[in-house]
Design an enzyme around this catalytic site. Sequence first.
Site, PDB file in Angstrom:
ATOM      1  N   SER A   1       0.872  -1.179   0.000  1.00  0.00           N
ATOM      2  CA  SER A   1       0.000   0.000   0.000  1.00  0.00           C
ATOM      3  C   SER A   1       0.905   1.224   0.000  1.00  0.00           C
ATOM      4  O   SER A   1       2.080   1.132   0.405  1.00  0.00           O
ATOM      5  CB  SER A   1      -0.852  -0.023   1.269  1.00  0.00           C
ATOM      6  OG  SER A   1      -1.465   1.234   1.495  1.00  0.00           O
TER       7      SER A   1
ATOM      8  N   TYR B   1      -1.792  -1.230  10.470  1.00  0.00           N
ATOM      9  CA  TYR B   1      -1.849  -1.292   9.003  1.00  0.00           C
ATOM     10  C   TYR B   1      -0.577  -0.682   8.415  1.00  0.00           C
ATOM     11  O   TYR B   1       0.093  -1.283   7.578  1.00  0.00           O
ATOM     12  CB  TYR B   1      -3.100  -0.560   8.495  1.00  0.00           C
ATOM     13  CG  TYR B   1      -3.364  -0.767   7.015  1.00  0.00           C
ATOM     14  CD1 TYR B   1      -4.061  -1.885   6.568  1.00  0.00           C
ATOM     15  CD2 TYR B   1      -2.896   0.137   6.061  1.00  0.00           C
ATOM     16  CE1 TYR B   1      -4.297  -2.085   5.210  1.00  0.00           C
ATOM     17  CE2 TYR B   1      -3.118  -0.056   4.708  1.00  0.00           C
ATOM     18  CZ  TYR B   1      -3.832  -1.177   4.289  1.00  0.00           C
ATOM     19  OH  TYR B   1      -4.056  -1.379   2.945  1.00  0.00           O
TER      20      TYR B   1
HETATM   21  N1  LIG Z   1      -8.733  -0.348  -1.016  1.00  0.00           N
HETATM   22  C1  LIG Z   1      -7.670   0.440  -0.826  1.00  0.00           C
HETATM   23  O1  LIG Z   1      -7.795   1.688  -0.742  1.00  0.00           O
HETATM   24  C2  LIG Z   1      -6.287  -0.147  -0.721  1.00  0.00           C
HETATM   25  C3  LIG Z   1      -5.195   0.746  -0.807  1.00  0.00           C
HETATM   26  C4  LIG Z   1      -3.908   0.218  -0.700  1.00  0.00           C
HETATM   27  C5  LIG Z   1      -3.707  -1.144  -0.550  1.00  0.00           C
HETATM   28  N2  LIG Z   1      -4.783  -1.973  -0.478  1.00  0.00           N
HETATM   29  C6  LIG Z   1      -4.504  -3.390  -0.311  1.00  0.00           C
HETATM   30  O2  LIG Z   1      -5.021  -4.088  -1.428  1.00  0.00           O
HETATM   31  C7  LIG Z   1      -5.368  -5.429  -1.062  1.00  0.00           C
HETATM   32  C8  LIG Z   1      -6.791  -5.727  -1.496  1.00  0.00           C
HETATM   33  O3  LIG Z   1      -7.633  -4.808  -0.810  1.00  0.00           O
HETATM   34  P1  LIG Z   1      -9.133  -4.483  -1.281  1.00  0.00           P
HETATM   35  O4  LIG Z   1      -9.326  -3.034  -1.071  1.00  0.00           O
HETATM   36  O5  LIG Z   1      -9.410  -5.113  -2.589  1.00  0.00           O
HETATM   37  O6  LIG Z   1      -9.905  -5.209  -0.098  1.00  0.00           O
HETATM   38  P2  LIG Z   1     -11.288  -6.046  -0.060  1.00  0.00           P
HETATM   39  O7  LIG Z   1     -11.675  -6.057   1.358  1.00  0.00           O
HETATM   40  O8  LIG Z   1     -12.216  -5.519  -1.089  1.00  0.00           O
HETATM   41  O9  LIG Z   1     -10.806  -7.497  -0.530  1.00  0.00           O
HETATM   42  C9  LIG Z   1      -9.896  -8.237   0.252  1.00  0.00           C
HETATM   43  C10 LIG Z   1     -10.142  -9.709  -0.005  1.00  0.00           C
HETATM   44  O10 LIG Z   1      -9.152 -10.433   0.753  1.00  0.00           O
HETATM   45  C11 LIG Z   1      -9.783 -11.565   1.329  1.00  0.00           C
HETATM   46  N3  LIG Z   1      -9.011 -11.993   2.498  1.00  0.00           N
HETATM   47  C12 LIG Z   1      -8.837 -11.315   3.671  1.00  0.00           C
HETATM   48  N4  LIG Z   1      -8.098 -12.046   4.516  1.00  0.00           N
HETATM   49  C13 LIG Z   1      -7.791 -13.203   3.874  1.00  0.00           C
HETATM   50  C14 LIG Z   1      -7.047 -14.351   4.210  1.00  0.00           C
HETATM   51  N5  LIG Z   1      -6.482 -14.485   5.421  1.00  0.00           N
HETATM   52  N6  LIG Z   1      -6.919 -15.344   3.293  1.00  0.00           N
HETATM   53  C15 LIG Z   1      -7.499 -15.232   2.077  1.00  0.00           C
HETATM   54  N7  LIG Z   1      -8.228 -14.174   1.703  1.00  0.00           N
HETATM   55  C16 LIG Z   1      -8.367 -13.165   2.580  1.00  0.00           C
HETATM   56  C17 LIG Z   1     -11.185 -11.080   1.688  1.00  0.00           C
HETATM   57  O11 LIG Z   1     -12.100 -12.158   1.874  1.00  0.00           O
HETATM   58  C18 LIG Z   1     -11.511 -10.196   0.473  1.00  0.00           C
HETATM   59  O12 LIG Z   1     -12.151 -10.927  -0.544  1.00  0.00           O
HETATM   60  C19 LIG Z   1      -5.141  -5.510   0.448  1.00  0.00           C
HETATM   61  O13 LIG Z   1      -3.883  -6.079   0.718  1.00  0.00           O
HETATM   62  C20 LIG Z   1      -5.171  -4.053   0.889  1.00  0.00           C
HETATM   63  O14 LIG Z   1      -4.475  -3.843   2.086  1.00  0.00           O
HETATM   64  C21 LIG Z   1      -6.065  -1.509  -0.561  1.00  0.00           C
END
Ligand SMILES: NC(=O)c1ccc[n+]([C@@H]2O[C@H](COP(=O)([O-])OP(=O)(O)OC[C@H]3O[C@@H](n4cnc5c(N)ncnc54)[C@H](O)[C@@H]3O)[C@@H](O)[C@H]2O)c1
Length: 267
Positions: free
Chosen positions: A141, A154
Amino acid sequence: MAGPFSVPGTTIVVTGGARGIGRAMAERFLQDGAACVVVADRDAEEARSAASALGERAHPMAFDAADEAAVADTVARIEEEHGPIDLWCSNAGVASGADLGGDAEWDLSWRIHVLAHVYAVRALAGRMAERGRGHLLVTSSAAGLLTNLDSAPYSATKHAAVALAEWMAIRYADDGIGVSCLCPQGVNTDMTAGDGPDSATRLGGDYIEPEDVAESVAVALSEGRFLILPHPEAAAYELRRVEDRDRWIGGMRRAWAKLRNAGTGRS
Ligand SMILES: NC(=O)c1ccc[n+]([C@@H]2O[C@H](COP(=O)([O-])OP(=O)(O)OC[C@H]3O[C@@H](n4cnc5c(N)ncnc54)[C@H](O)[C@@H]3O)[C@@H](O)[C@H]2O)c1
């Protein structure tokens, strides 16, 4: 030596692939000609429905990315059923732990944002090195390059993810294994759906769509780049941070005070 990653005809696994950024990456890889994309997620139901919506080259897999035995089993099973894994996107993540966070939230964040990548490397690096090819993508991130003011667990564990990905990129390149590290700012997904106007993530600028992130990933992989910044301004922020930490911390303190004073209820 690792280089650009070409998607057509490959077998790809996306953890956290059932929703958000993971799902958009899975869809993009299929559009770009992947032979097989495994939608691997803790949420079995959601993984099944995402894979069925994505078509016959998408396959659901229920597993917990933070459970080492489950990761090892999943890798072995996928390679048995679908052939060698060419690209593993270690993308699952959680928003856990407001402010300083409690021990359980630190533990969860550490397991999913750091150990999950270690478990994937343990299960895959030997296999990829033997084949002399493979690619690992770690979703960190911008919070791992800068500072996420909403959550210490985080921010700190995402910093650790960047450090780990850099270590991997240096150590595994001569085995033919490429490594990329994805560092978005705000993206419109379930994870950020509850972000109010006072969310510190908004300090970085506008939220983008998961498909925009997938586009950045596709371009960066095709160019063999390590750092993937779907928000290009994150590069300038990072430069400013490393140039003068004291100035950076001063600026972030002012931004935090502004958020608090905007009637957020924080004291
Ligand atoms: N949304 C944002 O603004 C953002 C910004 C920077 C980084 N990220 C990172 O991007 C990645 C995806 O985030 P997102 O926004 O799509 O989130 P989201 O919540 O939409 O999707 C995350 C998915 O991960 C799955 N998951 C969680 N824990 C798990 C585990 N232990 N084993 C298997 N699956 C698991 C969940 O069931 C979900 O389907 C994450 O690592 C998040 O930290 C997100």
